[in-house]
Scaffold this motif. Structure first.
Motif, PDB file in Angstrom:
ATOM      1  N   LYS A  87       0.869  -1.146  -0.016  1.00 33.76           N
ATOM      2  CA  LYS A  87      -0.008   0.039   0.276  1.00 33.76           C
ATOM      3  C   LYS A  87       0.978   1.216   0.065  1.00 33.76           C
ATOM      4  O   LYS A  87       1.876   1.283   0.537  1.00 33.76           O
ATOM      5  N   VAL A  88       0.678   2.181  -0.723  1.00 27.01           N
ATOM      6  CA  VAL A  88       1.317   3.492  -0.614  1.00 27.01           C
ATOM      7  C   VAL A  88       0.472   4.486   0.689  1.00 27.01           C
ATOM      8  O   VAL A  88      -0.758   4.142   0.686  1.00 27.01           O
ATOM      9  N   LEU A  89       1.085   5.070   1.085  1.00 27.01           N
ATOM     10  CA  LEU A  89       0.749   5.923   2.388  1.00 27.01           C
ATOM     11  C   LEU A  89       1.037   7.295   1.780  1.00 27.01           C
ATOM     12  O   LEU A  89       2.153   7.701   1.509  1.00 27.01           O
ATOM     13  N   GLY A 146      -3.667  15.115   5.301  1.00 29.93           N
ATOM     14  CA  GLY A 146      -4.627  14.628   4.134  1.00 29.93           C
ATOM     15  C   GLY A 146      -4.163  15.007   2.735  1.00 29.93           C
ATOM     16  O   GLY A 146      -3.959  16.540   2.944  1.00 29.93           O
ATOM     17  N   THR A 147      -4.293  14.434   1.869  1.00 29.75           N
ATOM     18  CA  THR A 147      -3.844  14.963   0.435  1.00 29.75           C
ATOM     19  C   THR A 147      -4.730  14.849  -0.469  1.00 29.75           C
ATOM     20  O   THR A 147      -5.668  14.109  -0.556  1.00 29.75           O
ATOM     21  N   PHE A 148      -4.715  15.809  -1.596  1.00 27.55           N
ATOM     22  CA  PHE A 148      -5.704  15.738  -2.800  1.00 27.55           C
ATOM     23  C   PHE A 148      -5.686  14.369  -3.290  1.00 27.55           C
ATOM     24  O   PHE A 148      -6.688  13.658  -3.807  1.00 27.55           O
ATOM     25  N   SER A 157      -6.721   8.295   5.870  1.00 29.63           N
ATOM     26  CA  SER A 157      -7.942   6.995   5.684  1.00 29.63           C
ATOM     27  C   SER A 157      -7.091   5.694   5.850  1.00 29.63           C
ATOM     28  O   SER A 157      -7.667   4.782   6.492  1.00 29.63           O
ATOM     29  N   LEU A 158      -5.953   5.627   5.325  1.00 30.97           N
ATOM     30  CA  LEU A 158      -5.243   4.618   5.487  1.00 30.97           C
ATOM     31  C   LEU A 158      -4.887   3.988   7.012  1.00 30.97           C
ATOM     32  O   LEU A 158      -5.077   2.816   7.219  1.00 30.97           O
ATOM     33  N   ILE A 159      -4.452   4.989   7.546  1.00 30.38           N
ATOM     34  CA  ILE A 159      -4.005   4.766   9.148  1.00 30.38           C
ATOM     35  C   ILE A 159      -5.111   4.265   9.834  1.00 30.38           C
ATOM     36  O   ILE A 159      -5.209   3.182  10.512  1.00 30.38           O
TER      37      ILE A 159
HETATM   38  C1  LIG Z   1     -11.902  12.357  11.014  1.00 30.96           C
HETATM   39  C2  LIG Z   1     -11.770  12.491   9.656  1.00 30.96           C
HETATM   40  C3  LIG Z   1     -12.768  13.195   8.941  1.00 30.96           C
HETATM   41  C4  LIG Z   1     -12.822  13.239   7.527  1.00 30.96           C
HETATM   42  N1  LIG Z   1     -13.659  14.107   6.823  1.00 30.96           N
HETATM   43  C5  LIG Z   1     -13.442  14.067   5.394  1.00 30.96           C
HETATM   44  C6  LIG Z   1     -14.420  14.785   4.754  1.00 30.96           C
HETATM   45  O1  LIG Z   1     -15.391  15.425   5.244  1.00 30.96           O
HETATM   46  N2  LIG Z   1     -14.627  14.933   3.350  1.00 30.96           N
HETATM   47  C7  LIG Z   1     -13.547  14.165   2.671  1.00 30.96           C
HETATM   48  O2  LIG Z   1     -13.758  14.207   1.615  1.00 30.96           O
HETATM   49  N3  LIG Z   1     -12.710  13.367   3.375  1.00 30.96           N
HETATM   50  C8  LIG Z   1     -12.764  13.512   4.791  1.00 30.96           C
HETATM   51  N4  LIG Z   1     -11.718  12.679   5.312  1.00 30.96           N
HETATM   52  C9  LIG Z   1     -10.841  11.808   4.547  1.00 30.96           C
HETATM   53  C10 LIG Z   1      -9.606  12.877   4.169  1.00 30.96           C
HETATM   54  O3  LIG Z   1      -9.974  13.775   3.292  1.00 30.96           O
HETATM   55  C11 LIG Z   1      -8.248  11.894   3.686  1.00 30.96           C
HETATM   56  O4  LIG Z   1      -7.417  12.802   3.728  1.00 30.96           O
HETATM   57  C12 LIG Z   1      -8.426  11.192   2.608  1.00 30.96           C
HETATM   58  O5  LIG Z   1      -9.592  10.364   2.356  1.00 30.96           O
HETATM   59  C13 LIG Z   1      -7.349  10.119   2.189  1.00 30.96           C
HETATM   60  O6  LIG Z   1      -6.201  11.164   2.034  1.00 30.96           O
HETATM   61  P1  LIG Z   1      -4.862  10.847   2.467  1.00 30.96           P
HETATM   62  O7  LIG Z   1      -3.804  11.557   1.799  1.00 30.96           O
HETATM   63  O8  LIG Z   1      -4.706  10.889   3.840  1.00 30.96           O
HETATM   64  O9  LIG Z   1      -4.637   9.116   1.781  1.00 30.96           O
HETATM   65  P2  LIG Z   1      -4.064   7.828   2.745  1.00 30.96           P
HETATM   66  O10 LIG Z   1      -4.934   7.594   4.035  1.00 30.96           O
HETATM   67  O11 LIG Z   1      -2.748   7.782   2.782  1.00 30.96           O
HETATM   68  O12 LIG Z   1      -4.521   6.825   1.514  1.00 30.96           O
HETATM   69  C14 LIG Z   1      -5.827   6.320   1.372  1.00 30.96           C
HETATM   70  C15 LIG Z   1      -5.594   5.257   0.307  1.00 30.96           C
HETATM   71  O13 LIG Z   1      -5.279   5.821  -0.925  1.00 30.96           O
HETATM   72  C16 LIG Z   1      -4.114   5.203  -1.812  1.00 30.96           C
HETATM   73  N5  LIG Z   1      -3.186   6.292  -2.242  1.00 30.96           N
HETATM   74  C17 LIG Z   1      -3.131   7.658  -1.347  1.00 30.96           C
HETATM   75  N6  LIG Z   1      -2.397   8.431  -2.284  1.00 30.96           N
HETATM   76  C18 LIG Z   1      -1.935   7.561  -3.422  1.00 30.96           C
HETATM   77  C19 LIG Z   1      -1.494   7.769  -4.745  1.00 30.96           C
HETATM   78  N7  LIG Z   1      -0.823   8.926  -4.851  1.00 30.96           N
HETATM   79  N8  LIG Z   1      -1.288   6.806  -5.478  1.00 30.96           N
HETATM   80  C20 LIG Z   1      -1.911   5.743  -5.267  1.00 30.96           C
HETATM   81  N9  LIG Z   1      -2.631   5.169  -4.395  1.00 30.96           N
HETATM   82  C21 LIG Z   1      -2.745   6.222  -3.252  1.00 30.96           C
HETATM   83  C22 LIG Z   1      -3.582   4.601  -0.211  1.00 30.96           C
HETATM   84  O14 LIG Z   1      -2.834   3.311  -0.677  1.00 30.96           O
HETATM   85  C23 LIG Z   1      -4.851   4.092   0.456  1.00 30.96           C
HETATM   86  O15 LIG Z   1      -5.441   3.122  -0.110  1.00 30.96           O
HETATM   87  C24 LIG Z   1     -11.768  12.570   6.923  1.00 30.96           C
HETATM   88  C25 LIG Z   1     -10.883  11.884   7.434  1.00 30.96           C
HETATM   89  C26 LIG Z   1     -10.764  11.798   8.905  1.00 30.96           C
HETATM   90  C27 LIG Z   1      -9.725  11.195   9.614  1.00 30.96           C
END
Ligand SMILES: Cc1cc2nc3c(=O)[nH]c(=O)nc-3n(C[C@H](O)[C@H](O)[C@H](O)COP(=O)(O)OP(=O)(O)OC[C@H]3O[C@@H](n4cnc5c(N)ncnc54)[C@H](O)[C@@H]3O)c2cc1C
Lengths: 285, 183
Positions: free
Chosen positions: A29-31, A110-112, A36-38
């Motif tokens: 898995k990429v982080l 969190g990332t786009f 969401s992943l953690i």
């Molecule tokens: C309390 C809480 C509230 C939230 N509320 C909202 C909300 O209101 N609206 C909303 O839209 N989101 C919400 N989120 C989610 C948030 O936007 C996360 O940032 C987002 O869903 C995941 O982004 P991340 O960068 O953290 O990805 P990660 O958690 O690191 O990864 C998520 C998944 O995507 C994969 N992935 C990530 N980046 C890549 C890449 N570049 N290429 C391939 N695979 C990839 C990972 O392997 C994993 O499976 C919430 C999260 C939390 C904890």
């Protein structure tokens, strides 16, 4: 709860990421931001053998201008997006929706790209990317490919990104001038996740709506375009009545889920109300 | 095990950690920084909020390895030379807590907010701390505390700027007519 053990890799370039993905074993898995992943790993709903941390891959982070598009690196955080002048100028819809995501702590990490690849039906950015006709640049062992938003979102939590692949960046067409935009979201105060939300981009011309693009959040397993509404709006007078009549079609053909927050029929009702609001505001009514 | 180097509350640490170790557990169990608490453990409540390179994050949703090379600040590191941080002082003076469990995270999120917006309105405070849950106070005195701290940090001891009705540790009377009516 504590996640299951995993091997940890921290590459610094996209090529190294692809190599780490290829060598990481069965379940890699990429982080990205981990927001969401953690949580999912803590619940042990995911227990990858290897985690490839994108945190040090500088080329994946940032926003730049390229001809008629702005290009958002996958690792650009929600906070970076909110602070970015290009996004504010050419894709204010992205900034507006991002401001509603989660809370400041989650937006700092969190990332786009993570939010788009995670593709939660209640996530806010997928419908926005769909409404804006974004293009997704995906890198894999065979090189890079670019696909449109309509092909990117495949199913519940599933996108066109395959095992061994990486979302590198997202290209958003520059929409400025006569385009107006609005994201209308309905959620519980204690939970930022959308019950339903609507992303609208509207181009006005001589008192009429020349073109409208509308994305629906949480009206099915993937984000949807409200095509019937878009067709009804094309060429319509920019009046509250015409917008309301068009918005009445917003839920046609949708099959939203029922859960603790809302029944399907209530979601369908919300979709029509929020579409009317989103389009009205986007059209400056 | 992975080797990490971090600065936490001004001191440098080099440690071996399992990659799966969450930052909050590293801080509490390896460094003894128990001022940062684990609340919900589901990324929702914000009780575990710390700053990583100056940005508030939920330390239950960051791996310690991700903080390698970073500067971490916990609630234990915000005061200077035995003096409370102005936000800590305001929570004390304005009675911004009851059981106190959410307080370390509330304060860390509030400091982050005030860094971005030195003079937030009530609504902006409420939005700024939307990632932090409090089950005791109903938030009224927390909002007052943050605005009081903001005024203090702007060098204006007399309280928030916009509406001067906020008095220290005043009991919230918004519900009073209703209560009186029932009595
Ligand atoms: C309390 C809480 C509230 C939230 N509320 C909202 C909300 O209101 N609206 C909303 O839209 N989101 C919400 N989120 C989610 C948030 O936007 C996360 O940032 C987002 O869903 C995941 O982004 P991340 O960068 O953290 O990805 P990660 O958690 O690191 O990864 C998520 C998944 O995507 C994969 N992935 C990530 N980046 C890549 C890449 N570049 N290429 C391939 N695979 C990839 C990972 O392997 C994993 O499976 C919430 C999260 C939390 C904890």
């Amino acid at each position: 709860m504590i996640p299951a053990p995993f091997e940890y890799a921290r590459p610094t370039t996209v090529d190294e990421v692809l190599q780490a993905l290829a060598e990481g074993g069965e379940d890699v898995k990429v982080l990205a931001g981990g927001q969401s992943l953690i949580p999912v790993m803590r619940l042990r709903l995911a227990a990858p053998e290897t985690v490839v941390d994108l945190g040090r891959v500088a080329e994946l982070r940032g926003v730049r201008e390229e001809d008629d598009a702005i290009v958002v690196g996958a690792m650009t955080t929600h906070s970076d997006v909110l602070a970015d002048p290009l996004i504010r100028q050419y894709a204010p819809l992205v900034a507006e929706a991002t401001a509603t995501v989660a809370d400041r702590q989650v937006r700092h990490r969190g990332t786009f790209g993570g939010a788009l690849v995670h593709a939660d039906p209640a996530g806010d950015l997928p419908a926005v990317a769909l409404a804006l006709d974004a293009d997704f640049v995906i890198a894999g062992p065979e090189g890079r490919r670019t696909i449109g938003a309509s092909e990117f979102f495949v199913d519940y939590l599933t996108t066109a990104v395959q095992e061994g692949e990486l979302l590198v960046e997202v290209r958003l067409p520059k929409l400025a001038g006569s385009w107006g935009m609005h994201y209308a979201k309905f959620n519980r105060v204690a939970q930022a996740w959308s019950i339903v939300a609507v992303a609208a981009a509207v181009r006005r011309e001589d008192g009429r709506i020349a073109e409208a693009r509308i994305g629906l959040t949480n009206m099915g397993p993937t984000p949807l375009r409200a095509r019937q509404v878009e067709e009804a709006l094309a060429g319509a007078e920019a009046t509250p009545e015409a917008v309301a009549a068009a918005a009445a079609h917003a839920a046609e053909g949708t099959e939203p889920s029922s859960d603790l927050n809302a029944q399907a029929d209530y979601r369908q009702h919300l979709a029509t109300v929020l579409t009317r609001r989103a389009v009205s505001t986007a059209a400056g009514l | 095990m992975t080797r990490i180097s971090v600065r936490v509350d001004g001191a440098s640490y080099d440690d071996d950690v399992e990659p799966r170790t969450l930052l909050v557990h590293y801080l509490r169990e390896q460094l003894g920084k128990v001022g940062t608490v684990v609340g919900c453990d589901t990324s929702n409540c914000g009780a575990c909020t710390v700053h990583v390179d100056g940005e508030a994050v939920k330390s239950c949703t960051v791996f310690a390895v991700q903080a390698d090379g970073a500067e971490v600040t916990t609630i234990e590191g915000v005061g200077q030379g035995g003096e409370l941080h102005p936000v800590q002082k305001a929570f004390h003076e304005m009675h911004g807590l009851q059981c106190g469990y959410c307080t370390p995270g509330m304060i860390m999120a509030s400091i982050d907010l005030l860094g971005e917006n030195p003079d937030p309105s009530d609504d902006e405070v409420r939005e700024g701390i939307e990632g932090n849950l409090c089950r005791c106070t109903g938030y009224q005195n927390i909002v007052r505390a943050v605005r009081h701290a903001a005024a203090d940090m702007r060098g204006n001891g007399s309280g928030p700027s916009a509406n001067g009705h906020v008095a220290p540790a005043e009991v919230d009377t918004a519900a009073a007519p209703h209560v009186v009516g029932q009595a």
